[in-house]
Motif scaffolding. Structure first.
Motif, PDB file in Angstrom:
ATOM      1  N   GLU A 151      -0.820   9.566 -13.335  1.00 20.06           N
ATOM      2  CA  GLU A 151      -0.174   8.394 -13.906  1.00 20.06           C
ATOM      3  C   GLU A 151      -0.262   7.247 -12.912  1.00 20.06           C
ATOM      4  OE1 GLU A 151       3.925   9.147 -14.655  1.00 20.06           O
ATOM      5  OE2 GLU A 151       4.407   9.629 -12.562  1.00 20.06           O
ATOM      6  N   GLU A 152      -0.395   6.025 -13.464  1.00 21.93           N
ATOM      7  CA  GLU A 152      -0.457   4.856 -12.602  1.00 21.93           C
ATOM      8  C   GLU A 152      -0.031   3.618 -13.379  1.00 21.93           C
ATOM      9  OE1 GLU A 152      -4.570   4.771 -11.451  1.00 21.93           O
ATOM     10  OE2 GLU A 152      -5.071   3.285 -12.980  1.00 21.93           O
ATOM     11  N   LEU A 153       0.436   2.630 -12.642  1.00 20.26           N
ATOM     12  CA  LEU A 153       0.856   1.338 -13.188  1.00 20.26           C
ATOM     13  C   LEU A 153       0.135   0.243 -12.428  1.00 20.26           C
ATOM     14  CD1 LEU A 153       2.655  -0.651 -14.787  1.00 20.26           C
ATOM     15  CD2 LEU A 153       4.436  -0.265 -13.062  1.00 20.26           C
ATOM     16  N   VAL A 154      -0.538  -0.647 -13.154  1.00 22.87           N
ATOM     17  CA  VAL A 154      -1.271  -1.761 -12.559  1.00 22.87           C
ATOM     18  C   VAL A 154      -0.566  -3.054 -12.952  1.00 22.87           C
ATOM     19  CG1 VAL A 154      -3.483  -2.935 -12.348  1.00 22.87           C
ATOM     20  CG2 VAL A 154      -3.420  -0.462 -12.705  1.00 22.87           C
ATOM     21  N   VAL A 155      -0.105  -3.804 -11.964  1.00 24.20           N
ATOM     22  CA  VAL A 155       0.594  -5.074 -12.180  1.00 24.20           C
ATOM     23  C   VAL A 155      -0.314  -6.191 -11.697  1.00 24.20           C
ATOM     24  CG1 VAL A 155       2.656  -6.429 -11.683  1.00 24.20           C
ATOM     25  CG2 VAL A 155       2.822  -3.934 -11.886  1.00 24.20           C
TER      26      VAL A 155
ATOM     27  N   CYS B 156       6.892  12.003 -11.352  1.00 23.96           N
ATOM     28  CA  CYS B 156       6.907  13.137 -12.275  1.00 23.96           C
ATOM     29  C   CYS B 156       6.558  14.400 -11.488  1.00 23.96           C
ATOM     30  CB  CYS B 156       5.917  12.914 -13.408  1.00 23.96           C
ATOM     31  SG  CYS B 156       5.787  14.293 -14.570  1.00 23.96           S
ATOM     32  N   PRO B 157       7.369  15.457 -11.557  1.00 25.39           N
ATOM     33  CA  PRO B 157       7.079  16.672 -10.772  1.00 25.39           C
ATOM     34  C   PRO B 157       5.756  17.321 -11.133  1.00 25.39           C
ATOM     35  CG  PRO B 157       9.344  16.695 -11.610  1.00 25.39           C
ATOM     36  CD  PRO B 157       8.647  15.567 -12.284  1.00 25.39           C
ATOM     37  N   LEU B 158       5.257  17.086 -12.348  1.00 29.77           N
ATOM     38  CA  LEU B 158       4.005  17.709 -12.765  1.00 29.77           C
ATOM     39  C   LEU B 158       2.786  16.847 -12.464  1.00 29.77           C
ATOM     40  CD1 LEU B 158       5.149  19.056 -16.254  1.00 29.77           C
ATOM     41  CD2 LEU B 158       5.086  20.276 -14.077  1.00 29.77           C
ATOM     42  N   ALA B 159       2.991  15.662 -11.905  1.00 26.24           N
ATOM     43  CA  ALA B 159       1.879  14.744 -11.658  1.00 26.24           C
ATOM     44  C   ALA B 159       1.222  15.058 -10.325  1.00 26.24           C
ATOM     45  CB  ALA B 159       2.370  13.303 -11.678  1.00 26.24           C
ATOM     46  N   SER B 160      -0.108  15.118 -10.343  1.00 26.67           N
ATOM     47  CA  SER B 160      -0.862  15.265  -9.102  1.00 26.67           C
ATOM     48  C   SER B 160      -1.103  13.923  -8.433  1.00 26.67           C
ATOM     49  CB  SER B 160      -2.206  15.947  -9.371  1.00 26.67           C
ATOM     50  OG  SER B 160      -2.976  15.176 -10.288  1.00 26.67           O
ATOM     51  N   GLU B 161      -0.885  12.827  -9.168  1.00 27.34           N
ATOM     52  CA  GLU B 161      -1.052  11.484  -8.622  1.00 27.34           C
ATOM     53  C   GLU B 161      -0.142  10.543  -9.391  1.00 27.34           C
ATOM     54  OE1 GLU B 161      -4.468   8.084  -8.705  1.00 27.34           O
ATOM     55  OE2 GLU B 161      -5.066  10.066  -7.958  1.00 27.34           O
ATOM     56  N   SER B 162       0.651   9.753  -8.680  1.00 31.88           N
ATOM     57  CA  SER B 162       1.558   8.780  -9.276  1.00 31.88           C
ATOM     58  C   SER B 162       1.583   7.554  -8.373  1.00 31.88           C
ATOM     59  CB  SER B 162       2.962   9.379  -9.437  1.00 31.88           C
ATOM     60  OG  SER B 162       3.833   8.451 -10.023  1.00 31.88           O
ATOM     61  N   ARG B 163       0.944   6.482  -8.829  1.00 28.91           N
ATOM     62  CA  ARG B 163       0.777   5.302  -7.982  1.00 28.91           C
ATOM     63  C   ARG B 163       1.037   4.031  -8.777  1.00 28.91           C
ATOM     64  NH1 ARG B 163      -4.843   6.695  -4.639  1.00 28.91           N
ATOM     65  NH2 ARG B 163      -4.069   8.607  -3.617  1.00 28.91           N
ATOM     66  N   VAL B 164       1.360   2.973  -8.015  1.00 26.82           N
ATOM     67  CA  VAL B 164       1.544   1.625  -8.552  1.00 26.82           C
ATOM     68  C   VAL B 164       0.588   0.705  -7.807  1.00 26.82           C
ATOM     69  CG1 VAL B 164       3.142  -0.275  -8.952  1.00 26.82           C
ATOM     70  CG2 VAL B 164       3.953   2.084  -9.121  1.00 26.82           C
ATOM     71  N   TYR B 165      -0.209  -0.062  -8.558  1.00 22.85           N
ATOM     72  CA  TYR B 165      -1.168  -1.001  -7.988  1.00 22.85           C
ATOM     73  C   TYR B 165      -0.730  -2.424  -8.335  1.00 22.85           C
ATOM     74  CZ  TYR B 165      -4.300   3.026  -7.435  1.00 22.85           C
ATOM     75  OH  TYR B 165      -4.847   4.246  -7.091  1.00 22.85           O
TER      76      TYR B 165
ATOM     77  N   ASN C   8       7.261  -7.324  -1.655  1.00 20.55           N
ATOM     78  CA  ASN C   8       8.303  -6.531  -1.008  1.00 20.55           C
ATOM     79  C   ASN C   8       8.602  -5.296  -1.858  1.00 20.55           C
ATOM     80  OD1 ASN C   8      10.269  -5.892   0.888  1.00 20.55           O
ATOM     81  ND2 ASN C   8      11.870  -6.976  -0.264  1.00 20.55           N
ATOM     82  N   PRO C   9       8.576  -4.095  -1.266  1.00 16.96           N
ATOM     83  CA  PRO C   9       8.284  -3.782   0.140  1.00 16.96           C
ATOM     84  C   PRO C   9       6.792  -3.903   0.446  1.00 16.96           C
ATOM     85  CG  PRO C   9       8.622  -1.772  -1.104  1.00 16.96           C
ATOM     86  CD  PRO C   9       8.951  -2.887  -2.038  1.00 16.96           C
ATOM     87  N   PRO C  10       6.445  -4.086   1.703  1.00 12.61           N
ATOM     88  CA  PRO C  10       5.021  -4.218   2.052  1.00 12.61           C
ATOM     89  C   PRO C  10       4.260  -2.939   1.713  1.00 12.61           C
ATOM     90  CG  PRO C  10       6.425  -4.956   3.851  1.00 12.61           C
ATOM     91  CD  PRO C  10       7.317  -4.258   2.862  1.00 12.61           C
ATOM     92  N   PRO C  11       3.034  -3.072   1.222  1.00  9.11           N
ATOM     93  CA  PRO C  11       2.262  -1.869   0.864  1.00  9.11           C
ATOM     94  C   PRO C  11       1.792  -1.129   2.106  1.00  9.11           C
ATOM     95  CG  PRO C  11       0.922  -3.820   0.579  1.00  9.11           C
ATOM     96  CD  PRO C  11       2.302  -4.318   0.930  1.00  9.11           C
ATOM     97  N   THR C  12       1.686   0.168   1.954  1.00  5.43           N
ATOM     98  CA  THR C  12       1.185   0.997   3.056  1.00  5.43           C
ATOM     99  C   THR C  12      -0.338   0.965   3.142  1.00  5.43           C
ATOM    100  OG1 THR C  12       1.239   2.914   1.581  1.00  5.43           O
ATOM    101  CG2 THR C  12       3.183   2.512   2.950  1.00  5.43           C
TER     102      THR C  12
ATOM    103  N   ALA D  93      -2.669  -3.806  -3.788  1.00  2.00           N
ATOM    104  CA  ALA D  93      -1.683  -3.158  -2.932  1.00  2.00           C
ATOM    105  C   ALA D  93      -1.265  -1.852  -3.590  1.00  2.00           C
ATOM    106  CB  ALA D  93      -0.477  -4.066  -2.722  1.00  2.00           C
ATOM    107  N   VAL D  94      -1.295  -0.759  -2.836  1.00  2.41           N
ATOM    108  CA  VAL D  94      -1.090   0.581  -3.386  1.00  2.41           C
ATOM    109  C   VAL D  94       0.262   1.106  -2.932  1.00  2.41           C
ATOM    110  CG1 VAL D  94      -2.030   2.915  -3.594  1.00  2.41           C
ATOM    111  CG2 VAL D  94      -3.575   0.954  -3.294  1.00  2.41           C
ATOM    112  N   TYR D  95       1.019   1.648  -3.910  1.00  6.87           N
ATOM    113  CA  TYR D  95       2.302   2.295  -3.634  1.00  6.87           C
ATOM    114  C   TYR D  95       2.239   3.702  -4.225  1.00  6.87           C
ATOM    115  CZ  TYR D  95       3.889  -2.471  -2.709  1.00  6.87           C
ATOM    116  OH  TYR D  95       4.015  -3.740  -2.219  1.00  6.87           O
ATOM    117  N   ASP D  96       2.241   4.676  -3.343  1.00  6.46           N
ATOM    118  CA  ASP D  96       2.136   6.084  -3.738  1.00  6.46           C
ATOM    119  C   ASP D  96       3.542   6.661  -3.875  1.00  6.46           C
ATOM    120  OD1 ASP D  96       1.387   8.627  -4.319  1.00  6.46           O
ATOM    121  OD2 ASP D  96       0.261   8.970  -2.474  1.00  6.46           O
ATOM    122  N   LEU D  97       3.922   7.031  -5.094  1.00  7.99           N
ATOM    123  CA  LEU D  97       5.253   7.573  -5.320  1.00  7.99           C
ATOM    124  C   LEU D  97       5.404   8.981  -4.781  1.00  7.99           C
ATOM    125  CD1 LEU D  97       6.036   6.316  -8.943  1.00  7.99           C
ATOM    126  CD2 LEU D  97       6.508   5.209  -6.760  1.00  7.99           C
ATOM    127  N   LEU D  98       4.301   9.684  -4.575  1.00 13.47           N
ATOM    128  CA  LEU D  98       4.388  11.025  -4.011  1.00 13.47           C
ATOM    129  C   LEU D  98       4.678  11.015  -2.519  1.00 13.47           C
ATOM    130  CD1 LEU D  98       1.448  12.801  -5.878  1.00 13.47           C
ATOM    131  CD2 LEU D  98       3.877  12.769  -6.461  1.00 13.47           C
TER     132      LEU D  98
END
Length: 488
Positions: A30-34, A168-177, A193-197, A212-217
């Protein structure tokens, strides 16, 4: 041979990746692109991909080359469309990015698009076993300038009224771009904010993009309050930049006057300065618009394009540039199907037009609001569009989901599919108020005639005897008799 190569690449892209290595079984991403837009609006795209290796039962005599195509020109947006769509997700709307899918926020946006795609994926080069991929896409555009009370700043809570708490506990990848392409080199304009890693760079739709990538995992991404609320603040008002014009875009309209005949026209724009490319055009027209196929014309740069004449002149014609398939409609059974491959010259406008005649439907086949008109499904365009920036082949497992939506055939072109706007066509409509007027007139006549006749049959008539008069009359007659006048 040069023209046949883009067609072969297009077919490979439509069929999906073949001949790749084994991928993990039963995975969910799952991913979200803003994307902040220059106008102040904010575009948000959700991507959910579920892949499983369950073998579905197949029939031995199934013809895999038989394709069914269906389209719904218009559907009223309702929260009932979102509820079953969310139930297809492994975590539903309990955890992960799906917690942001709040109906009252999504359906009050400027733009809303919802889709579900399912397709088979080959596990090996010989395609002896396949997996099934379910991809769910939701795109919305928020008017941040209006909802922000005159400010173009935005945040997840301001857009969705919720924040991210856990993946999501079943997600192998969960990110926000977050798209920071236009502002990555200028820290005085935009603050995230917050600054991306980490950041991600790639060529998307022929343009170099930076996200900018934000990894929820990543456990360090969510703070101690288990709350992640991405915020974007403008340090100075952004300049109103004109968005770039895509190399391929289309427009469709209906022309003509009266309710007997008309014309369907599709304009295909190729804005590339020096490259021409083929476009696969698919049209589905309802049966009650009777097409005149002999009126089909394709015009580019003011010149009529006749593929049949070109084929007769060339000894070895490129048949991939003049493919036309037409399947006539059957009344009340199937629509018209028109498919053609058109070569778009560089920096040109190609017009595809065909005339039609409106049919008269039965009175039971009209919609509840027939004077509103009938919707005609949009045209579908599939093409390999050239890119200005060289791109690499898409890694279907390592790349983000939004990057796999526009696969790259080679370093100079990428695949794209467009849909034109649906059309609203008026048909000859009978006067549906006439039955109402007839019923009212008939009821009035029956009521007057039957009421009068019934009154005559049921009423009792009596003969009224003449009265002798009262006290006043007798006094008047006495006075008149005394004066010698005849009595009353």
């Amino acid at each position: 041979m040069v023209a046949a190569r883009p067609l072969a690449l297009l077919v490979l892209l439509l069929l999906g990746p073949v001949g790749q290595a084994e991928h993990p079984r039963d995975s969910f991403r799952e991913e979200l692109v803003v994307t902040p837009l220059p106008s102040g609006d904010v575009a948000a795209t959700f991507q959910f991909r579920t892949r499983w290796d369950t073998e579905l039962q197949r029939e031995g005599d199934t013809d895999h080359y038989f394709l069914r195509y269906a389209v719904l020109p218009r559907e009223v947006v309702c929260t009932e469309n979102l509820t079953p769509w969310k139930k297809l997700l492994p975590c539903s709307s309990k955890a992960g990015l799906s917690v942001l899918l709040k109906a009252d926020r999504l359906f009050h946006t400027s733009y809303h698009s919802q889709a579900v795609h399912i397709r088979p994926i080959c596990r090996n080069a010989h395609c002896t076993s396949i997996s099934w991929e379910l991809r769910q896409t939701l795109s919305v555009v928020f008017d941040a300038f209006v909802t922000g009370q005159g400010k173009k700043d935005w945040s997840l809570f301001r857009m969705f009224s919720r924040t991210l708490t856990e993946p999501c506990p079943l997600a192998s990848e969960s990110r926000v771009y977050v798209d920071i392409t236009s502002y990555s080199q200028d820290n005085k304009t935009l603050e995230v904010n917050p600054p991306p890693t980490t950041t991600y760079q790639d060529v998307i739709l022929g343009t170099q993009k930076t996200y900018a990538v934000y990894d929820l995992l990543n456990t360090a991404m969510i703070n101690n309050s288990r709350n992640l609320n991405l915020q974007l603040k403008w340090k100075r008002p952004p300049e109103n930049e004109t968005p770039p014009v895509p190399f391929l875009h289309a427009q469709r309209y209906v022309s003509g006057y009266g309710l007997q005949k008309g014309e369907l026209s599709t304009l295909l724009y190729n804005t590339h300065p020096y490259r021409a490319f083929p476009v696969l055009l698919l049209d589905t027209v309802p049966w009650y618009l009777r097409l005149y196929v002999h009126t089909l014309t394709i015009t580019s740069k003011g010149k009529e394009n006749k593929p049949s004449e070109e084929l007769s002149r060339k000894p070895d014609p490129p048949r991939s540039l003049c493919y036309i398939h037409y399947q006539p409609a059957q009344d009340r059974r199937q629509p018209h199907l028109l498919e053609m491959l058109i070569q778009l010259p560089a920096h040109s406008v190609t017009k595809v037009s065909i005339q039609f005649e409106r049919a008269l439907l039965k009175w039971t086949e009209y919609t509840p609001d027939p004077n509103h008109g009938f919707y005609v499904s949009p045209s579908v365009l599939s093409a390999l569009v050239p890119s200005l920036v060289a791109a690499k082949q898409v890694d279907w497992e390592g790349s983000p989901l939004f990057n796999t939506l526009f696969p790259v055939s080679d370093g100079s072109s990428h695949f794209i599919r467009l849909y034109t706007e649906p059309l609203l066509v008026n048909l000859p409509t009978p006067d549906f108020s006439m039955p109402y007027n007839v019923i009212c007139l008939t009821c009035t006549v029956v009521a007057v005639c039957y009421g009068s006749f019934y009154n005559l049959l049921t009423r009792t008539f009596h003969i009224e005897e003449p009265s002798t008069g009262g006290l006043a009359k007798r006094l008047a007659n006495l006075i008149r008799r005394a004066r010698g006048v005849p009595p009353l």
